[in-house]
Design a protein around this motif. Structure first.
Motif, PDB file in Angstrom:
ATOM      1  N   LEU A 264      30.822  43.280  81.452  1.00  0.00           N
ATOM      2  CA  LEU A 264      29.949  42.241  80.902  1.00  0.00           C
ATOM      3  C   LEU A 264      29.248  42.718  79.634  1.00  0.00           C
ATOM      4  N   LEU A 265      28.720  43.936  79.674  1.00  0.00           N
ATOM      5  CA  LEU A 265      28.021  44.457  78.496  1.00  0.00           C
ATOM      6  C   LEU A 265      28.988  44.750  77.360  1.00  0.00           C
ATOM      7  N   GLY A 266      30.202  45.158  77.699  1.00  0.00           N
ATOM      8  CA  GLY A 266      31.210  45.395  76.673  1.00  0.00           C
ATOM      9  C   GLY A 266      31.564  44.134  75.902  1.00  0.00           C
ATOM     10  N   LEU A 267      31.646  43.016  76.592  1.00  0.00           N
ATOM     11  CA  LEU A 267      31.954  41.742  75.933  1.00  0.00           C
ATOM     12  C   LEU A 267      30.841  41.330  74.972  1.00  0.00           C
ATOM     13  N   ILE A 268      29.598  41.579  75.362  1.00  0.00           N
ATOM     14  CA  ILE A 268      28.478  41.250  74.469  1.00  0.00           C
ATOM     15  C   ILE A 268      28.460  42.188  73.266  1.00  0.00           C
ATOM     16  N   ARG A 269      28.750  43.455  73.521  1.00  0.00           N
ATOM     17  CA  ARG A 269      28.785  44.433  72.410  1.00  0.00           C
ATOM     18  C   ARG A 269      29.830  44.037  71.374  1.00  0.00           C
ATOM     19  N   GLU A 270      30.938  43.488  71.826  1.00  0.00           N
ATOM     20  CA  GLU A 270      31.967  43.023  70.889  1.00  0.00           C
ATOM     21  C   GLU A 270      31.425  41.932  69.980  1.00  0.00           C
ATOM     22  N   GLN A 271      30.494  41.121  70.500  1.00  0.00           N
ATOM     23  CA  GLN A 271      29.915  40.035  69.713  1.00  0.00           C
ATOM     24  C   GLN A 271      28.832  40.517  68.752  1.00  0.00           C
ATOM     25  N   LEU A 272      28.033  41.485  69.185  1.00  0.00           N
ATOM     26  CA  LEU A 272      26.857  41.870  68.412  1.00  0.00           C
ATOM     27  C   LEU A 272      27.041  43.149  67.598  1.00  0.00           C
ATOM     28  N   GLY A 273      28.127  43.869  67.844  1.00  0.00           N
ATOM     29  CA  GLY A 273      28.396  45.062  67.053  1.00  0.00           C
ATOM     30  C   GLY A 273      27.864  46.328  67.690  1.00  0.00           C
ATOM     31  N   PRO A 274      28.364  47.470  67.246  1.00  0.00           N
ATOM     32  CA  PRO A 274      28.032  48.756  67.879  1.00  0.00           C
ATOM     33  C   PRO A 274      26.598  49.219  67.648  1.00  0.00           C
ATOM     34  N   ASP A 275      25.929  48.679  66.622  1.00  0.00           N
ATOM     35  CA  ASP A 275      24.590  49.148  66.294  1.00  0.00           C
ATOM     36  C   ASP A 275      23.476  48.371  66.988  1.00  0.00           C
ATOM     37  N   TYR A 276      23.830  47.303  67.697  1.00  0.00           N
ATOM     38  CA  TYR A 276      22.794  46.494  68.351  1.00  0.00           C
ATOM     39  C   TYR A 276      22.238  47.247  69.565  1.00  0.00           C
ATOM     40  N   ASP A 277      20.939  47.113  69.796  1.00  0.00           N
ATOM     41  CA  ASP A 277      20.273  47.833  70.883  1.00  0.00           C
ATOM     42  C   ASP A 277      20.557  47.139  72.222  1.00  0.00           C
ATOM     43  N   MET A 278      21.724  47.389  72.755  1.00  0.00           N
ATOM     44  CA  MET A 278      22.153  46.781  74.008  1.00  0.00           C
ATOM     45  C   MET A 278      21.298  47.273  75.178  1.00  0.00           C
ATOM     46  N   GLU A 279      20.937  48.545  75.158  1.00  0.00           N
ATOM     47  CA  GLU A 279      20.210  49.128  76.283  1.00  0.00           C
ATOM     48  C   GLU A 279      18.882  48.414  76.512  1.00  0.00           C
ATOM     49  N   THR A 280      18.193  48.094  75.429  1.00  0.00           N
ATOM     50  CA  THR A 280      16.885  47.446  75.541  1.00  0.00           C
ATOM     51  C   THR A 280      16.995  45.971  75.867  1.00  0.00           C
ATOM     52  N   HIS A 281      17.875  45.260  75.155  1.00  0.00           N
ATOM     53  CA  HIS A 281      17.834  43.797  75.180  1.00  0.00           C
ATOM     54  C   HIS A 281      18.869  43.123  76.084  1.00  0.00           C
ATOM     55  N   PHE A 282      19.911  43.842  76.503  1.00  0.00           N
ATOM     56  CA  PHE A 282      20.965  43.178  77.283  1.00  0.00           C
ATOM     57  C   PHE A 282      21.387  43.941  78.533  1.00  0.00           C
ATOM     58  N   THR A 283      20.645  44.971  78.912  1.00  0.00           N
ATOM     59  CA  THR A 283      21.020  45.746  80.093  1.00  0.00           C
ATOM     60  C   THR A 283      19.968  45.572  81.179  1.00  0.00           C
ATOM     61  N   PRO A 284      20.223  44.690  82.150  1.00  0.00           N
ATOM     62  CA  PRO A 284      19.245  44.436  83.218  1.00  0.00           C
ATOM     63  C   PRO A 284      19.084  45.641  84.139  1.00  0.00           C
ATOM     64  N   PRO A 285      17.936  45.747  84.825  1.00  0.00           N
ATOM     65  CA  PRO A 285      17.693  46.861  85.745  1.00  0.00           C
ATOM     66  C   PRO A 285      18.275  46.622  87.138  1.00  0.00           C
ATOM     67  N   TYR A 286      19.061  45.565  87.301  1.00  0.00           N
ATOM     68  CA  TYR A 286      19.665  45.237  88.587  1.00  0.00           C
ATOM     69  C   TYR A 286      21.166  45.041  88.404  1.00  0.00           C
ATOM     70  N   ASN A 287      21.884  44.934  89.484  1.00  0.00           N
ATOM     71  CA  ASN A 287      23.340  44.775  89.420  1.00  0.00           C
ATOM     72  C   ASN A 287      23.733  43.314  89.167  1.00  0.00           C
ATOM     73  N   PRO A 288      24.926  43.102  88.613  1.00  0.00           N
ATOM     74  CA  PRO A 288      25.402  41.730  88.393  1.00  0.00           C
ATOM     75  C   PRO A 288      25.396  40.910  89.680  1.00  0.00           C
ATOM     76  N   TRP A 289      24.961  39.666  89.552  1.00  0.00           N
ATOM     77  CA  TRP A 289      24.914  38.676  90.628  1.00  0.00           C
ATOM     78  C   TRP A 289      23.862  38.962  91.693  1.00  0.00           C
ATOM     79  N   GLU A 290      22.943  39.901  91.416  1.00  0.00           N
ATOM     80  CA  GLU A 290      21.733  39.951  92.229  1.00  0.00           C
ATOM     81  C   GLU A 290      20.769  38.870  91.763  1.00  0.00           C
TER      82      GLU A 290
END
Length: 502
Positions: A264-290
């Protein structure tokens, strides 16, 4: 006080209630019914919410009814199109003639002696009474009067305008304005790109990120099938494909969370580019579908971020200021308009009081039978759709089951069917295995489930299909009572006779 009698009283004329009307007409054609709707129009969610970009977060091949093909090009539909679809369904099958608008159900009381419900509804400042043999609540799961709004310091200091999406003002002009949307759920993810059509800039302020997944707004394969195959067959085929994919993806996410997160995060990274701060803004602290995933049709959110029209701030609010919001990091977000997309207030059974033989039933202390009835509540059902798939998939199955149960009672000359929790130890579990804030806040209002059927909710369409559509009505858990009138039962169908109590 006089009352009107119907065989079935349905609460709510949204997508579930209109569906209930269809199945009652199809499967119980000799039964009378009325639908009591609190609002002045049908549509439920799709009549209430009017904010920019309002749309489904499920595809319409599964959010749509099983019996009425969705024929629009877009699989991810906007709110007005869904509103129109519900209205067309009600008109096509004559369901609209059974709806009483501006009737807010406040109380339903069951009498075992009379074997009927008395339903009280407020209408034009007065109480109207209806009696029925079966009471079916299709009022959804949230409070239509008030959305959830946290308490923040300094709200009165803000010089701009504060708006909640559940009460979107028609006169709101956001052209050229700086907009801050508080929230990271489906509403915020819908609003942010939609408001870039006029706003100077939109900032989505979130405490924690949410998993997002992009899908095409149009399903090319479904549109091809509609052109080349019979309409209902093409719809059924697409619906089956979508159901299988939804269930497969959910099971995969739960069984292999790390791999699913990575993808899931890889697909977003493809859209926003390698320099976007994925860890802060798109990486939830829980597992998918929780928590529920947010749908991003045609990558609209990611495109808006790339173009600089939308930005994301991941932080917590310290206080409102005259110019906007001061965050705990020290940053200040200036805004002309603040949209509080902070979620829903859940409410069971439309907020109505449920009373059985003079004893008030507390849903939060009850157990859910097949996810469709409450323990110790005779001849009563409610619709609560899936949290991991489209609401209507389960609504259709529950509405079918209600008709099966009504016909079963008639077949054997029975007055009532009541789910009873047997003696012995059992493990209590929350109604929904979801960590979303709106479920956590309302945990005390929702009925409990157990670890074993029929008191367990599997969040599995295949399981519910077999259980609700084909499973035995008489399962040793439903307690049946015979009507006091001396009625000869019809010849029994194949299978064991019910155990009669009383």
């Amino acid at each position: 006080m006089s009352s009107e009698h119907f065989d079935v009283v349905v609460v709510g004329a949204g997508i579930s209630g209109v569906g209930a009307g269809y199945f009652l007409q199809r499967d119980c054609p000799d039964k009378s019914y009325v639908i009591l709707e609190n609002r002045a129009d049908m549509g439920g969610t799709w009549d209430l919410f009017r904010y920019p970009g309002i749309r489904s977060d499920s595809d319409m091949f599964t959010l749509g009814y099983s019996f009425k093909p969705w024929t629009e090009q877009k699989a991810i539909a906007d709110g007005p199109s869904i509103w129109k679809y519900v209205h067309e369904t009600a008109a096509e099958y004559g369901i609209d003639k059974h709806i009483r608008f501006n009737h807010r159900v406040v109380r339903a009381s069951w009498s075992s002696d009379a074997a009927r419900w008395t339903v009280e509804a407020e209408h034009d400042g007065a109480i109207k009474r209806f009696t029925c043999k079966f009471f079916h609540v299709c009022a959804g799961y949230y409070n239509y009067e008030q959305g959830f709004l946290p308490q923040w310091e300094g709200v009165s200091d803000f010089k701009g305008r504060i708006v909640h999406p559940q009460h979107w003002p028609e006169d709101l002009d956001y052209a050229g304005k700086r907009v801050v949307i508080i929230g990271s759920g489906a509403t915020a993810v819908t609003l942010a790109p939609a408001m870039t059509d006029k706003a100077a800039h939109v900032t989505m302020l979130q405490r924690t990120p949410t998993y997002m997944v992009s899908l095409p707004a149009e399903d090319a394969l479904a549109n091809w099938a509609r052109k080349h195959l019979p309409a209902q067959f093409a719809y059924d085929l697409t619906r089956l494909r979508k159901i299988v994919f939804q269930q497969f993806f959910f099971r995969l996410a739960r069984s292999r969370p790390a791999k699913t997160r990575e993808r899931l995060l890889g697909l977003i990274r493809e859209q926003l580019g390698p320099d976007y701060d994925m860890e802060t803004h798109f990486t939830p602290p829980y597992n998918p579908w929780e928590q529920r995933l947010c749908l991003v049709p045609d990558n609209d959110m990611f495109i808006a971020i790339r173009e600089g029209k939308v930005s994301i701030a991941t932080d917590q609010i310290e206080r409102f200021t005259g110019k906007g919001l001061k965050l705990k990091s020290g940053q200040e977000l200036e805004a002309d308009i603040i949209v509080t997309a902070t979620g829903l207030n859940l409410r069971m059974l439309g907020g109505a009081d449920i009373v059985v033989d003079g004893r008030k039933i507390d849903p939060g202390k009850s157990y859910t039978y097949k996810g469709a009835m409450l323990s110790d509540a005779p001849n009563m059902a409610f619709v609560f759709g899936y949290t991991n798939a489209s609401w209507t998939l389960r609504a259709d199955l529950i509405n079918e089951y209600v008709c099966r149960l009504i016909n079963y009672l008639d077949l054997y000359g029975l007055a009532s069917a009541t789910p009873r929790v047997g003696e012995g130890p059992h493990e209590d579990k929350p109604f929904a295995d979801f960590s979303s804030g709106y479920f956590q806040r309302a945990a005390h209002l929702l009925p409990k489930q157990m670890s074993k059927a029929p008191w367990k909710q599997n969040q599995s369409y295949a399981h519910d299909l077999m259980d609700l559509r084909y499973g035995l009505i008489e399962d040793g858990v439903l307690e049946f009572k015979r009507a006091k009138a001396n009625v000869e039962p019809a010849a029994p169908a194949a299978g064991a006779k019910p155990e009669l109590v009383g």
